[in-house]
Structure formats: C-alpha cells, structure tokens
Design an enzyme around this catalytic site. Structure first.
Site, PDB file in Angstrom:
ATOM      1  N   LEU A  63       0.809  -1.216   0.000  1.00 48.70           N
ATOM      2  CA  LEU A  63       0.000   0.000   0.000  1.00 48.70           C
ATOM      3  C   LEU A  63       0.842   1.266   0.000  1.00 48.70           C
ATOM      4  CD1 LEU A  63      -2.919  -0.994   2.402  1.00 48.70           C
ATOM      5  CD2 LEU A  63      -2.789  -1.169  -0.080  1.00 48.70           C
ATOM      6  N   LYS A  64       2.169   1.110   0.102  1.00 49.28           N
ATOM      7  CA  LYS A  64       3.044   2.273  -0.019  1.00 49.28           C
ATOM      8  C   LYS A  64       3.389   2.575  -1.474  1.00 49.28           C
ATOM      9  CE  LYS A  64       5.127   1.852   4.563  1.00 49.28           C
ATOM     10  NZ  LYS A  64       6.392   1.717   5.341  1.00 49.28           N
ATOM     11  N   ARG A  93      -4.110   9.097   4.691  1.00 46.38           N
ATOM     12  CA  ARG A  93      -2.847   9.465   4.051  1.00 46.38           C
ATOM     13  C   ARG A  93      -2.523   8.554   2.863  1.00 46.38           C
ATOM     14  NH1 ARG A  93      -1.545  10.426   9.509  1.00 46.38           N
ATOM     15  NH2 ARG A  93      -0.412   8.455   9.787  1.00 46.38           N
ATOM     16  N   GLY A 126      -1.204   1.409  22.437  1.00 48.91           N
ATOM     17  CA  GLY A 126      -1.779   0.707  23.576  1.00 48.91           C
ATOM     18  C   GLY A 126      -2.082  -0.725  23.212  1.00 48.91           C
ATOM     19  N   HIS A 127      -2.435  -1.504  24.226  1.00 47.56           N
ATOM     20  CA  HIS A 127      -2.870  -2.879  24.015  1.00 47.56           C
ATOM     21  C   HIS A 127      -4.064  -3.137  24.915  1.00 47.56           C
ATOM     22  CE1 HIS A 127      -0.012  -4.479  21.149  1.00 47.56           C
ATOM     23  NE2 HIS A 127       0.988  -3.917  21.821  1.00 47.56           N
ATOM     24  N   ASP A 128      -4.627  -4.316  24.749  1.00 41.93           N
ATOM     25  CA  ASP A 128      -5.830  -4.713  25.482  1.00 41.93           C
ATOM     26  C   ASP A 128      -5.793  -4.285  26.950  1.00 41.93           C
ATOM     27  OD1 ASP A 128      -7.276  -6.732  27.286  1.00 41.93           O
ATOM     28  OD2 ASP A 128      -8.062  -7.339  25.351  1.00 41.93           O
ATOM     29  N   ILE A 129      -4.708  -4.600  27.634  1.00 39.16           N
ATOM     30  CA  ILE A 129      -4.625  -4.311  29.068  1.00 39.16           C
ATOM     31  C   ILE A 129      -4.800  -2.825  29.362  1.00 39.16           C
ATOM     32  CG2 ILE A 129      -2.097  -4.088  29.055  1.00 39.16           C
ATOM     33  CD1 ILE A 129      -2.091  -5.458  31.806  1.00 39.16           C
ATOM     34  N   ASP A 156      -9.719  -6.926  23.348  1.00 36.14           N
ATOM     35  CA  ASP A 156      -9.546  -7.147  21.914  1.00 36.14           C
ATOM     36  C   ASP A 156     -10.747  -7.834  21.265  1.00 36.14           C
ATOM     37  OD1 ASP A 156      -7.080  -5.972  21.817  1.00 36.14           O
ATOM     38  OD2 ASP A 156      -5.936  -7.831  21.698  1.00 36.14           O
TER      39      ASP A 156
END
Length: 361
Positions: A63-64, A93, A126-129, A156
């Site tokens: 996709l770049k 973008r 970030g992540h789930d936690i 998630d």
C-alpha cells in the site's frame, strides 16, 4: 459460500487481534472476505496456521506503492465493507479513507482501534490491558492483591472485534434500506465501558464495592468462585440462586444448616474455607461425576486441550477439525442459514486480476 451474510464482499486490511477476528466472524457467517497483506509479511504471529485467518484468502499488495494502492482502491470501490485497524489518519494518508470512495455510497467502513478515532489518546499506542484499564473493567478483575489481565478476551475480542462486527452488520442493514454506508468507529475502550453496564448499575445501587474480591461475581462469594481439588485441578462453582446453593451443598456432602447464611457477607470467608477444605478432599474429575447433570452449577475447569472432548461440547460440535487443526466452530448456531468455515487459503495468495474481474472492478 452459505450463511446469513452470503453475498457481502468485504476487504480486510491485515492486522493483529481484533481485526482478523472480526473478519473471521463475518466470513464464518458467509461473507466473502479478502485480506490485503503486505508482500512477505505472512503469519504476523509467527504461526504456520492462524485460526483467525481461516475461511478467506489474501492478496499481497504494497500500500506504499502507487500500484498497490490502485489495486486496493479498485477492490474497495466494489466492496460492501472494509475492515481496518490502523492508527487514525493512516488510511486517509494512503488515499484510502472513507471519503475517498464517493462512487461507492453503500460502503460500510469498519474502523477498529483501542482508543477510537477521536479523543486525547487517539494517536497513542496501547494494548488490550491498557484499554480495559481506563474503562474501569480491569480494576474489578482479579484477587484483592492486584488486577489480573483476563487474557485479551474482554478487550480485543469482546469489546473490540465483536462490537465492530455488530456495528458493521447494523450498518449493512441500514445501507440496504437507504443505499448509504457509514463509518463504524469501534473503540475497545468504548466497548469495554459498554460491557460494564450491569456492574456500573450495581455500583450505583450500592451493591458493588470498588475493592476486588469483595463482591458477588468476583470470587468473594463462596458460591461463585473456583476451588482447588486434590489433584491440583479446579472446580468452578456458580450456585447463586438459593435452590442451586442448596443442591451444591447437598451433593458436596455439606450440611446447609451448619453453614453460614448464603448472603451473610461477613461470614463469607468462613464459608469459603469450609467449602475449600471439602473440595480439596477429592479429585476434580471425581467431583465432576458427583455434580454431572445436576442443578448445583458446579463444573470442572477444563484446559484448552480437554474442552473439545467434553460430552456437551462434543454433542454440540462446539469444536471442529479444519485444515488438520482443532478450532472453535462458527458461532452462534443459526437454524436455517448456519455459518461454516470457508475454503479460503491461508498460504496461497489470490490472483488479483481474477479477483478484480470477479468483483467487476
């Protein structure tokens, strides 16, 4: 492809966790999902077979590059829906944002993020936690000493993927009536807060303490917790209603008259200790036989390896073997148009030209 979503065409931008799970759920229910992957970026988790990628093929597109974006654009222009989990602004973008497809007025644009498309944290990692922490859920889960991450099921998958799938199906239904698609902004933090509705209500009504392991459903109640057995396994007890509590005590060989009153919170520690001592006298599977078929709401805590063979799971075909791998069957079960695992290949890319021809792009 059969299933209630048969006929829907969805483009998935490859990602981790909630986005492939959303795509898997929709594909299980009959949608034709095509995943766009970065060339050479196979098996993001290092797995030779990823259950989350089942039932659909992939096309390798960079996709770049202009050519990759052009091919992706032609696919999306003919799709009913798109799933992406990049940071806010990335798809714009690339020229692949929701406003870049005026010719596809019915497009349902599903966006999966931790913090959402707006707000002070929208651009932060970030992540789930992290997401369930700021939503108030993590604080309520675990022993008194510290919160415990509930795998990544609450965030998630439960608060992210399932909310995105539900939101997209809602948008598909609305688009069928109006001919107009829309953006589904699924934030794990929002979904987690939404799932806490009942606990929030209990707290507002004075029935839920802010402390952990001090409430009805967090392991404090002697009738709603796990107990260690003689073999090292565990028994899960959920005998909330008085009649189920009485049945549990009867089958466990504990005289109800000799126990503290079920809802005497001050004596819950005493009740827990007495039950723990009794359950520790026998092996998990022995207790499973004692409580089998009863209304005692007591069942063995099974491992991932054990669960598929349990008679109830086996009878309902809760697990299946597909591509030589034991995995969960599509859920929920529909009576007339049930879901099924499609035959999409995880290892062989789809030929983009043939795909575009078939989609009329």
């Amino acid at each position: 492809m059969s299933g209630p979503l048969s006929g829907l065409r969805i483009v998935e931008i490859a990602g981790l966790g909630p986005t492939p799970f959303t795509a898997m759920v929709l594909a299980d229910m009959g949608a034709e999902v095509v995943r766009i992957e970065r060339p050479g970026n196979r098996h993001l988790l290092g797995l030779s077979y990823d259950i989350l990628n089942r039932g659909r093929g992939f096309v390798p597109l960079d996709l770049k590059s202009g050519a990759g974006r052009g091919a992706a654009r032609r696919l999306i222009a003919r799709a009913d829906g798109l799933i992406e989990g990049l940071r806010p602004g990335v798809m714009e973008r690339l020229g692949l944002g929701p406003e870049d497809f005026p010719e596809n007025r019915r497009l349902v644009y599903g966006r999966m993020t931790g913090w959402g498309q707006s707000g002070p944290l929208a651009q932060t990692a970030g992540h789930d936690i992290n997401y369930i922490a700021l939503s108030g859920a993590l604080h309520a889960i675990g022993p008194a000493e510290r919160p415990v991450p509930p795998l990544n099921l609450v965030g998630d998958f439960g608060s992210g993927a399932m909310y995105l799938a539900f939101g997209m199906v809602c948008a598909f239904l609305e688009a069928a009536r109006t001919g107009r698609g829309q953006v589904v902004d699924a934030a794990i933090s929002d979904g987690t807060a939404h799932q806490m509705a009942m606990i929030q209500a209990m707290a507002a009504g004075g029935l839920w303490s802010q402390a952990r392991e001090a409430n009805l459903l967090d392991g404090a109640a002697p009738f709603y917790r796990c107990y260690a057995c003689k073999c090292g396994g565990f028994l899960a007890v959920g005998a909330i209603e008085p009649k189920f509590w009485a049945e549990f005590l009867r089958l466990a060989g504990i005289a109800e008259a000799a126990m503290p009153a079920q809802m005497d919170r001050d004596r819950w520690p005493e009740a827990r200790a007495r039950i723990a001592a009794r359950i520790a006298e026998r092996r998990r599977d022995d207790w499973a036989q004692v409580f089998a078929g009863s209304d005692a709401c007591a069942v063995p805590v099974l491992t991932l390896a054990e669960a598929p063979a349990h008679p109830h799971n086996a009878a309902r075909a809760t697990h299946v073997v597909h591509d030589g791998v034991v995995q969960p069957a599509p859920a929920p079960k529909l009576s007339r148009t049930p879901g099924r695992i499609g035959e999409g290949s995880q290892t062989r890319p789809l030929e983009i030209g043939a795909l575009l021809d078939r989609w009329g792009a």
